[in-house]
Design an enzyme around this catalytic site. Sequence first.
Site, PDB file in Angstrom:
ATOM      1  N   GLY A  44       0.819  -1.219   0.000  1.00  0.00           N
ATOM      2  CA  GLY A  44       0.000   0.000   0.000  1.00  0.00           C
ATOM      3  C   GLY A  44       0.845   1.258   0.000  1.00  0.00           C
ATOM      4  O   GLY A  44       0.539   2.240  -0.689  1.00  0.00           O
ATOM      5  N   CYS A  45       1.934   1.225   0.764  1.00  0.00           N
ATOM      6  CA  CYS A  45       2.806   2.404   0.865  1.00  0.00           C
ATOM      7  C   CYS A  45       3.561   2.635  -0.441  1.00  0.00           C
ATOM      8  O   CYS A  45       3.803   3.771  -0.839  1.00  0.00           O
ATOM      9  CB  CYS A  45       3.767   2.238   2.038  1.00  0.00           C
ATOM     10  SG  CYS A  45       2.887   2.039   3.600  1.00  0.00           S
ATOM     11  N   THR A  46       3.917   1.543  -1.115  1.00  0.00           N
ATOM     12  CA  THR A  46       4.591   1.644  -2.406  1.00  0.00           C
ATOM     13  C   THR A  46       3.637   2.242  -3.445  1.00  0.00           C
ATOM     14  O   THR A  46       4.014   3.138  -4.210  1.00  0.00           O
ATOM     15  CB  THR A  46       5.099   0.251  -2.853  1.00  0.00           C
ATOM     16  OG1 THR A  46       6.029  -0.222  -1.868  1.00  0.00           O
ATOM     17  CG2 THR A  46       5.782   0.321  -4.207  1.00  0.00           C
ATOM     18  N   GLY A  49       3.067   6.036  -2.571  1.00  0.00           N
ATOM     19  CA  GLY A  49       4.260   6.811  -2.930  1.00  0.00           C
ATOM     20  C   GLY A  49       4.404   6.943  -4.441  1.00  0.00           C
ATOM     21  O   GLY A  49       4.752   8.003  -4.962  1.00  0.00           O
TER      22      GLY A  49
END
Length: 157
Positions: A44-46, A49
């Site tokens: 999710g963070c990838t 970002g």
Amino acid sequence: MSLRIGQPVPDFTATATGDTTLRLSDFKGKQVVVYFYPKASTPGCTTEGGDFRDRKSDFDAANTVILGVSRDGIRAQENFKTKQSFNFELISDKDESVCQLFDVIKLKKLYGKEHLGIERSTFLIDADGNLVREWRGVKVPGHVQDVLEAAQELHAS
């Protein structure tokens, strides 16, 4: 003390990628998006970002700086930034001082176990350093577009 919409965001100093120490006041005259994510190099963070990376020129056109923040160490942040070709700085907030300023550390559940972690959240600060928008409990799909539209609207006003 919690931040309120319309109030100035206290100046903070943080360790960031690119061997830099950032101060919020460094960006006076620019709008700033500060987005908090739970952990570097997770799916999710990838995705989140990458969405900010892919829209950076649009944020630039709206006079808006992007800063990503997590509790990961600086080496993990550098690796994440390099691997994903992020074109903005990531803040390593190991002592949680920036997280606490924005009140994003929440009790979370993972596999039935409770732990304290970062609630995915984004904040938009105007060119004078005032908090103008906040998004808490963010779901990644479509989020960056919402933030971009808010930044563009603010820049146009």
